[in-house]
Design a protein around this motif. Structure first.
Motif, mmCIF file in Angstrom:
data_model
loop_
_atom_site.group_PDB
_atom_site.id
_atom_site.type_symbol
_atom_site.label_atom_id
_atom_site.label_comp_id
_atom_site.label_asym_id
_atom_site.label_seq_id
_atom_site.Cartn_x
_atom_site.Cartn_y
_atom_site.Cartn_z
ATOM 1 N N TYR A 28 42.660 46.253 28.355
ATOM 2 C CA TYR A 28 43.906 46.846 28.845
ATOM 3 C C TYR A 28 44.689 45.845 29.694
ATOM 4 N N LEU A 29 43.984 45.136 30.572
ATOM 5 C CA LEU A 29 44.640 44.178 31.452
ATOM 6 C C LEU A 29 45.181 42.978 30.680
ATOM 7 N N VAL A 30 44.427 42.539 29.647
ATOM 8 C CA VAL A 30 44.818 41.340 28.902
ATOM 9 C C VAL A 30 45.853 41.656 27.828
ATOM 10 N N SER A 31 45.604 42.682 27.020
ATOM 11 C CA SER A 31 46.436 42.905 25.840
ATOM 12 C C SER A 31 47.649 43.791 26.090
ATOM 13 N N GLU A 32 47.599 44.673 27.105
ATOM 14 C CA GLU A 32 48.735 45.559 27.368
ATOM 15 C C GLU A 32 49.535 45.142 28.603
ATOM 16 N N LEU A 33 48.841 44.742 29.666
ATOM 17 C CA LEU A 33 49.559 44.319 30.866
ATOM 18 C C LEU A 33 49.800 42.811 30.904
ATOM 19 N N HIS A 34 49.109 42.061 30.047
ATOM 20 C CA HIS A 34 49.315 40.615 29.893
ATOM 21 C C HIS A 34 49.136 39.850 31.204
ATOM 22 N N LEU A 35 48.062 40.165 31.935
ATOM 23 C CA LEU A 35 47.777 39.434 33.163
ATOM 24 C C LEU A 35 47.336 38.010 32.823
ATOM 25 N N SER A 36 47.741 37.052 33.646
ATOM 26 C CA SER A 36 47.380 35.655 33.440
ATOM 27 C C SER A 36 45.940 35.422 33.890
ATOM 28 N N PRO A 37 45.332 34.257 33.513
ATOM 29 C CA PRO A 37 43.976 33.962 34.002
ATOM 30 C C PRO A 37 43.877 34.018 35.522
ATOM 31 N N LEU A 38 44.877 33.490 36.209
ATOM 32 C CA LEU A 38 44.832 33.504 37.672
ATOM 33 C C LEU A 38 44.922 34.929 38.208
ATOM 34 N N GLN A 39 45.772 35.766 37.608
ATOM 35 C CA GLN A 39 45.873 37.156 38.062
ATOM 36 C C GLN A 39 44.576 37.913 37.815
ATOM 37 N N LEU A 40 43.933 37.638 36.671
ATOM 38 C CA LEU A 40 42.654 38.293 36.380
ATOM 39 C C LEU A 40 41.602 37.915 37.401
ATOM 40 N N LEU A 84 43.838 55.032 39.083
ATOM 41 C CA LEU A 84 45.204 54.614 39.385
ATOM 42 C C LEU A 84 45.577 53.300 38.716
ATOM 43 N N VAL A 85 44.592 52.432 38.455
ATOM 44 C CA VAL A 85 44.886 51.202 37.714
ATOM 45 C C VAL A 85 45.444 51.548 36.334
ATOM 46 N N GLY A 86 44.969 52.651 35.763
ATOM 47 C CA GLY A 86 45.481 53.083 34.467
ATOM 48 C C GLY A 86 46.851 53.728 34.536
ATOM 49 N N VAL A 87 47.350 53.978 35.748
ATOM 50 C CA VAL A 87 48.647 54.653 35.905
ATOM 51 C C VAL A 87 49.761 53.656 36.205
ATOM 52 N N VAL A 88 49.462 52.634 37.023
ATOM 53 C CA VAL A 88 50.506 51.700 37.465
ATOM 54 C C VAL A 88 50.551 50.482 36.547
ATOM 55 N N ASP A 89 51.644 49.711 36.634
ATOM 56 C CA ASP A 89 51.827 48.523 35.795
ATOM 57 C C ASP A 89 52.009 47.236 36.595
ATOM 58 N N SER A 90 52.239 47.329 37.880
ATOM 59 C CA SER A 90 52.503 46.149 38.696
ATOM 60 C C SER A 90 51.224 45.348 38.938
ATOM 61 N N PRO A 91 51.194 44.050 38.577
ATOM 62 C CA PRO A 91 50.007 43.235 38.841
ATOM 63 C C PRO A 91 49.618 43.209 40.313
ATOM 64 N N GLU A 229 31.687 34.436 38.258
ATOM 65 C CA GLU A 229 33.047 34.973 38.284
ATOM 66 C C GLU A 229 33.862 34.580 37.058
ATOM 67 N N ALA A 230 33.737 33.321 36.601
ATOM 68 C CA ALA A 230 34.543 32.891 35.452
ATOM 69 C C ALA A 230 34.190 33.700 34.208
ATOM 70 N N PHE A 231 32.905 33.854 33.925
ATOM 71 C CA PHE A 231 32.493 34.607 32.741
ATOM 72 C C PHE A 231 32.902 36.067 32.853
ATOM 73 N N ASP A 232 32.687 36.665 34.011
ATOM 74 C CA ASP A 232 32.983 38.086 34.182
ATOM 75 C C ASP A 232 34.463 38.402 33.977
ATOM 76 N N GLY A 365 36.056 32.323 42.817
ATOM 77 C CA GLY A 365 37.008 32.910 41.891
ATOM 78 C C GLY A 365 38.353 32.206 41.821
ATOM 79 N N PRO A 366 39.040 32.023 42.953
ATOM 80 C CA PRO A 366 40.344 31.354 42.888
ATOM 81 C C PRO A 366 40.265 29.938 42.330
ATOM 82 N N VAL A 367 39.199 29.217 42.690
ATOM 83 C CA VAL A 367 39.046 27.846 42.187
ATOM 84 C C VAL A 367 38.887 27.862 40.673
#
Length: 417
Positions: A28-40, A84-91, A229-232, A365-367
């Protein structure tokens, strides 16, 4: 309302909470909301950051007041955040909700294992954890078909329903959960609530410092959190963006990832059954030896998954990692809980191992996410695998002394105040 048996409720929770809803969430996060690797990865960082801040304080609450209350708060909070993650769209809002999920999770992480250990006793815990893992596989298998089917129709609906399921577990705990094994610390007449919490925190810290193996376990948890973290966070994006899913049939990605989970769960169900017969009465050294080998295999699997260009090889590596990590879970829980003989600090000490994992994930994670943005997902996944290698040294150190540390045991115990 009449309480149910602790073991029965534990198995029911393992069955219900094991549904692999992360599949629909990640897609859902990748294919519908199109979050970037950094946002994920920032989602994970927000979660692990709040876990780092709240893990030990909420464990102290569970040790000071009530494990049942802590679990009710945790399950309700996690369910609401997920829904609520399933309700909102803002990253930005989704990242904030994931931080709320992290806070709620800390109310369950130490309290859940502490509750069942107190109810059934340390001697019976190997049997309960390994049998519970089989219920977990069975529940995941059943729930997978339901959520994959729902995800094919609507990923958003599947995310919302999965949050509602977690909320129902919180309600069940409030109504049905027994708490007969937990005995609250005797409270001083002039003690304040903050004073009681501080007393529990100090006792838990002293207990960890006096237990050499627990110090090693905290170190392993720190390294494991950093490398995982990277794999997850990026495995689905790696398939969708770098490798590509098999071209057999015209299946949606959620079906493929569901199929991967089914295969790993079937193998895991039978593998845990063999572990239950072989290891539930074994000592620390036997469990540490198996965990050492499992960690080495995970590192190899992660490197193969990160570097291969073949979808078939990537799938084999992915399934291997899933299976090994699923087997590691109950063995790790047994090993940690066997080292905690003082029930009054059990949730606090378990929370400290969880906090070490959270520190690793929040710091790494951020690194790793930035590496993914700059050099690509392969580079981030490879780095995550290499970060795990120091854990092998800590396992080896435990094995050299049969799970103990003579050098640390020689130190005097912290003085009482």
């Amino acid at each position: 309302m009449r309480r149910v048996g602790a073991e029965k409720l534990y198995y029911a929770l393992e069955f219900t909470l094991s549904t692999p809803t992360w599949i629909v969430m990640s897609l859902y996060l990748v294919s519908e909301l199109h979050l970037s690797p950094l946002q994920l990865v920032l989602m994970g960082t927000a979660m692990e950051g709040t876990v780092f801040l709240c893990e030990v304080p909420t464990g102290i609450v569970a040790d000071t007041y009530s494990r049942r209350l802590s679990l009710v708060i945790g399950f309700l909070g996690m369910g609401v955040a997920w829904l609520l993650v399933g309700v909102v769209d803002s990253p930005a809002l989704i990242i904030a909700l994931w931080a709320l999920w992290g806070v709620s999770y800390t109310f369950t992480s130490g309290a859940y294992q502490a509750w069942i250990t107190d109810e059934v006793g340390v001697e019976r815990i190997p049997h309960v954890f390994l049998r519970g893992a089989r219920f977990e596989y069975a529940g995941a298998f059943v729930g997978l078909f339901a959520f994959v089917g729902l995800g094919v129709v609507s990923l958003r609906a599947a995310v919302i329903v999965s949050g509602a399921v977690t909320i129902s577990c919180g309600i069940a705990c409030a109504l049905l959960m027994p708490e007969t094994g937990f005995v609250r610390r005797a409270r001083s007449v002039d003690a304040t609530a903050l004073g009681e919490l501080s007393r529990t925190a100090v006792a838990g810290g002293r207990y960890v410092r006096a237990q050499p193996l627990l110090l090693l376990l905290i170190g392993i948890a720190l390294i494991g959190g950093t490398g995982a973290e990277a794999f997850d966070r990026l495995k689905e994006a790696h398939f969708l963006r770098d490798i590509g899913l098999p071209s057999i049939g015209d299946f949606e990605p959620v079906v493929w990832f569901g199929a991967f989970s089914v295969v790993s769960m079937v193998f895991g169900f039978f593998a845990v059954g063999r572990l239950r017969k072989r290891f539930e009465r074994r000592g620390t050294a036997d469990i540490a030896r198996l965990l050492f080998g499992a960690t080495a295999l995970v590192i190899v699997g992660l490197l193969v998954f990160a570097l291969t260009t073949s979808a078939a090889v990537a799938i084999v590596a992915l399934l291997s990692i899933f299976l090994i990590r699923q087997l590691e879970g109950p063995l790790w829980s047994i090993w940690v809980n066997q080292q905690i003989q003082d029930s009054s600090v059990r949730a606090t000490v378990l929370s400290m191992t969880g906090q070490a994992d959270a520190i690793g994930q929040a710091a790494g994670g951020p690194v790793l996410g930035a590496i993914g943005n700059v050099w690509g997902l392969r580079a981030a996944l490879t780095t995550g695998a290499l970060v795990l290698t120091p854990a092998l040294g800590l396992y080896a150190r435990a094995l050299r002394h049969g799970g103990a540390e003579p050098e640390l045991e020689a130190l005097p115990a912290p003085a009482e105040t």
